[in-house]
Enzyme design. Structure first.
Site, PDB file in Angstrom:
ATOM      1  N   PHE A 152       0.802  -1.230   0.000  1.00  0.00           N
ATOM      2  CA  PHE A 152       0.000   0.000   0.000  1.00  0.00           C
ATOM      3  C   PHE A 152       0.831   1.273   0.000  1.00  0.00           C
ATOM      4  CE2 PHE A 152       0.776  -0.150   4.605  1.00  0.00           C
ATOM      5  CZ  PHE A 152       0.989   1.189   4.879  1.00  0.00           C
ATOM      6  N   CYS A 284       9.654   1.543   3.566  1.00  0.00           N
ATOM      7  CA  CYS A 284      10.553   0.433   3.908  1.00  0.00           C
ATOM      8  C   CYS A 284      11.957   0.957   4.177  1.00  0.00           C
ATOM      9  CB  CYS A 284      10.554  -0.617   2.818  1.00  0.00           C
ATOM     10  SG  CYS A 284      11.298  -0.019   1.313  1.00  0.00           S
ATOM     11  N   GLU A 385       9.408  -4.131  12.987  1.00  0.00           N
ATOM     12  CA  GLU A 385       9.006  -3.031  12.113  1.00  0.00           C
ATOM     13  C   GLU A 385       7.710  -2.428  12.658  1.00  0.00           C
ATOM     14  OE1 GLU A 385       7.564  -3.949   8.073  1.00  0.00           O
ATOM     15  OE2 GLU A 385       8.804  -2.275   7.394  1.00  0.00           O
TER      16      GLU A 385
HETATM   17  P1  NAD Z   1       1.294  -6.700   2.943  1.00  0.00           P
HETATM   18  O1  NAD Z   1       2.295  -7.795   3.022  1.00  0.00           O
HETATM   19  O2  NAD Z   1       0.198  -6.683   3.923  1.00  0.00           O
HETATM   20  O3  NAD Z   1       0.582  -6.692   1.495  1.00  0.00           O
HETATM   21  C1  NAD Z   1       1.324  -6.652   0.303  1.00  0.00           C
HETATM   22  C2  NAD Z   1       0.524  -7.317  -0.807  1.00  0.00           C
HETATM   23  O4  NAD Z   1       0.322  -8.687  -0.489  1.00  0.00           O
HETATM   24  C3  NAD Z   1      -0.866  -6.714  -1.031  1.00  0.00           C
HETATM   25  O5  NAD Z   1      -1.095  -6.639  -2.421  1.00  0.00           O
HETATM   26  C4  NAD Z   1      -1.805  -7.706  -0.367  1.00  0.00           C
HETATM   27  O6  NAD Z   1      -3.045  -7.797  -1.029  1.00  0.00           O
HETATM   28  C5  NAD Z   1      -1.063  -9.020  -0.488  1.00  0.00           C
HETATM   29  N1  NAD Z   1      -1.271  -9.913   0.671  1.00  0.00           N
HETATM   30  C6  NAD Z   1      -1.321  -9.544   1.980  1.00  0.00           C
HETATM   31  N2  NAD Z   1      -1.470 -10.634   2.760  1.00  0.00           N
HETATM   32  C7  NAD Z   1      -1.522 -11.701   1.921  1.00  0.00           C
HETATM   33  C8  NAD Z   1      -1.662 -13.105   2.131  1.00  0.00           C
HETATM   34  N3  NAD Z   1      -1.792 -13.625   3.340  1.00  0.00           N
HETATM   35  N4  NAD Z   1      -1.662 -13.908   1.037  1.00  0.00           N
HETATM   36  C9  NAD Z   1      -1.533 -13.401  -0.194  1.00  0.00           C
HETATM   37  N5  NAD Z   1      -1.406 -12.075  -0.449  1.00  0.00           N
HETATM   38  C10 NAD Z   1      -1.390 -11.247   0.598  1.00  0.00           C
HETATM   39  O7  NAD Z   1       2.133  -5.333   2.983  1.00  0.00           O
HETATM   40  P2  NAD Z   1       1.564  -3.851   3.111  1.00  0.00           P
HETATM   41  O8  NAD Z   1       1.066  -3.632   4.503  1.00  0.00           O
HETATM   42  O9  NAD Z   1       0.672  -3.541   1.977  1.00  0.00           O
HETATM   43  O10 NAD Z   1       2.905  -3.001   2.883  1.00  0.00           O
HETATM   44  C11 NAD Z   1       3.773  -2.612   3.913  1.00  0.00           C
HETATM   45  C12 NAD Z   1       4.963  -3.547   4.005  1.00  0.00           C
HETATM   46  O11 NAD Z   1       5.675  -3.544   2.775  1.00  0.00           O
HETATM   47  C13 NAD Z   1       5.975  -3.109   5.059  1.00  0.00           C
HETATM   48  O12 NAD Z   1       6.420  -4.241   5.756  1.00  0.00           O
HETATM   49  C14 NAD Z   1       7.104  -2.502   4.239  1.00  0.00           C
HETATM   50  O13 NAD Z   1       8.372  -2.536   4.853  1.00  0.00           O
HETATM   51  C15 NAD Z   1       7.072  -3.375   3.028  1.00  0.00           C
HETATM   52  N6  NAD Z   1       7.715  -2.734   1.896  1.00  0.00           N
HETATM   53  C16 NAD Z   1       8.934  -3.201   1.535  1.00  0.00           C
HETATM   54  C17 NAD Z   1       9.628  -2.594   0.491  1.00  0.00           C
HETATM   55  C18 NAD Z   1      10.982  -3.086   0.101  1.00  0.00           C
HETATM   56  O14 NAD Z   1      11.482  -2.658  -0.934  1.00  0.00           O
HETATM   57  N7  NAD Z   1      11.612  -3.958   0.855  1.00  0.00           N
HETATM   58  C19 NAD Z   1       9.040  -1.517  -0.182  1.00  0.00           C
HETATM   59  C20 NAD Z   1       7.776  -1.074   0.215  1.00  0.00           C
HETATM   60  C21 NAD Z   1       7.121  -1.703   1.264  1.00  0.00           C
END
Ligand code: NAD
Length: 485
Positions: A152, A284, A385
């Protein structure tokens, strides 16, 4: 964007309303206003998108790279023309400030620019006469249908770490945005539509877990790029690999800064505040931990506390605002709980940003910048985090103490050092077991022509997003040995 704007899928160059009755509200985090409803598309709709991409693949891979990148040149210009409009949508659904939203789209555009170099980047290698009259060469060919599953916190940019490279290399593509922020991709796909890309080359399917599972299980989808939390990244890495796919998963982070006594105080404090509180800490690459070394403890805690207190918090659409809300009410409550746990475990509260009153934003998900000192290096505040505007301080005696604590952590996304000593800087960048390093930089975000290099629990796979890693990920190498005598 108004409440009536439906969120559609884009399959084979046609906009489709999902058949599902499962819808989630999309809410402006600054006001609590419902902007739209996102469909949780079923497997059937993933199958339609995968078939469209699969049918498009053969013609697209045979389209010369120099012609394929012509669409990217158009895309770059269209994104430039529409950057303000896209940024406005990002701010409305994600909460970050307009300046942050524009910054995110700048990096997205930069990735399009780099991918325009694919005719050069995709070149292989060759050697004549590996034996008399025999030549050998390596060419790169596209992988097939590829997909991104996005988080997101950067509704526009993250897809661009992958999509421009994927299609420029001759793959066809499927995007699954975060269900929390689906409106930005609606705008971006309207722009992709205007580039005139052939049918099926890029496809958009909105949804949640079931949609993702259908992507991971689909036999025609050959490669998965995921960005999100570490828990989900690990699960997706395992599942995609079990289905025989190429996979790269970028996960969560806990990013420390080290402040040495010889650092420039005002510069260091400003850079730390921008890193920790920019995007409300939902990056992140957000700093969430500071190791104040030796005499730095005499000036850093007081100065960062003043800066945190003075941060202007509110609706990101207001130009004077420096920090917006966190994404959901649930996130806000979770972060407030983590702060309380830290306090209960003995942290000293320098600034408590919980329960603020923001006039005009009474229904928003706000937490003001929070600074906790003397936190337990092994406790929750120091090791997990938080993904909110919370900065924890730890005092240590030497840079070695700080590096050792950093290297004992489970994440490896970013670490930064503030100093005026070249020798300390070299020691730190050499010894830190972290993928993205900043020296006198608070957010060490790699430009598009470098890989986005997380390590340890911040990344699962071999090849990262952006640049040459993306070219390697989106191509497979074919080696030919040839004799014509
Ligand atoms: P999230 O893991 O909740 O969701 C990410 C994606 O995965 C979404 O599209 C969601 O629909 C899907 N998803 C979520 N749970 C799922 C499941 N159980 N099974 C299948 N699909 C699933 O992450 P978020 O809250 O949207 O984003 C924030 C996180 O992303 C933070 O931990 C941040 O550090 C990380 N992030 C990392 C980077 C990087 O480059 N390392 C960059 C941006 C964000």
């Amino acid at each position: 964007m108004n409440q009536q704007t439906p969120i559609l899928n884009y399959i084979n160059n046609t906009w489709h309303q999902s058949e599902t009755s499962e819808l989630l509200d999309v809410t402006n985090p600054a006001t609590g206003k419902v902007l739209s409803q996102v469909p949780l598309s079923p497997a059937d709709e993933v199958n339609q998108a995968a078939s469209a991409a699969s049918n498009a693949f053969d013609t697209w891979r045979r389209t010369p790279p120099v012609q394929r990148v012509q669409y990217l040149f158009k895309l770059k210009n269209l994104l430039e023309d529409n950057i303000d409009d896209i940024a406005q949508t990002i701010t409305m659904e994600c909460g970050k400030t307009l300046a942050e939203a524009k910054g995110e789209m700048r990096r997205a555009i930069e990735n399009v620019e780099v991918a325009c170099g694919i005719p050069t980047m995709m070149q292989g290698t060759n050697l004549e006469d590996i034996a008399a009259g025999i030549d050998e060469f390596m060419v790169r060919q596209p992988v097939g249908v590829c997909a991104v599953i996005a988080p997101f916190n950067f509704p526009g940019m993250i897809t661009f770490w992958f999509l421009p490279y994927a299609i420029a290399c001759g793959n066809t593509y499927l995007v699954k945005p975060s269900e929390k922020v689906p409106l930005t991709m609606q705008k971006i796909f309207q722009i992709l539509e205007q580039t005139g890309l052939p049918e099926g080359v890029v496809n958009l399917v909105n949804g949640g877990q079931e949609t993702v599972n259908a992507i991971l299980e689909h036999p025609e989808i050959r490669a998965i790029s995921f960005v999100g939390s570490t828990t989900t990244a690990k699960a997706i890495y395992a599942k995609a690999a079990a289905h025989g796919k190429r996979v790269q998963c970028q996960g969560g982070a806990k990013n420390p800064l080290i402040v040495l006594p010889d650092a420039d105080p005002q510069f260091t404090v400003n850079a730390t505040a921008d890193s920790a509180f920019g995007c409300a800490g939902q990056r992140c690459l957000a700093a969430s931990l500071v190791f104040a070394v030796g005499g730095a403890r005499n000036w850093f805690p007081k100065s960062i506390s003043e800066t945190a207190t003075n941060r202007v918090v509110g609706n990101g659409l207001d130009d004077s605002v420096q920090m917006g809300p966190v994404i959901t009410d649930e996130s806000r409550k979770r972060i407030e709980g983590v702060i309380q746990t830290g306090i209960d475990a003995g942290a000293r509260v320098l600034v408590d940003g919980r329960y603020p009153s923001i006039p005009g934003c009474e229904n928003g998900n706000f937490i003001r910048p929070t600074v906790l000192s003397d936190i337990d290096p092994q406790g929750e505040i120091a090791t997990t985090e938080i993904f909110g505007p919370v900065l924890g301080l730890i005092h240590v005696e030497t840079i070695d103490d700080a590096i050792s604590l950093i290297n004992s952590g489970s994440y490896g996304n970013m670490a930064c050092l503030f100093t005026s000593s070249g020798a300390s800087a070299r020691k730190f960048r050499y010894e830190a077991q972290i993928g993205n390093i900043g020296i006198n930089i608070g957010v060490a975000a790699p430009m598009a022509f470098f890989p986005f290099s997380g390590w340890k629990d911040s990344f699962f796979g071999d090849l990262h997003g952006q640049s040459w890693d993306a070219v390697d990920f989106f191509t497979q190498k074919k080696v030919v040995v040839e004799r014509w005598s």
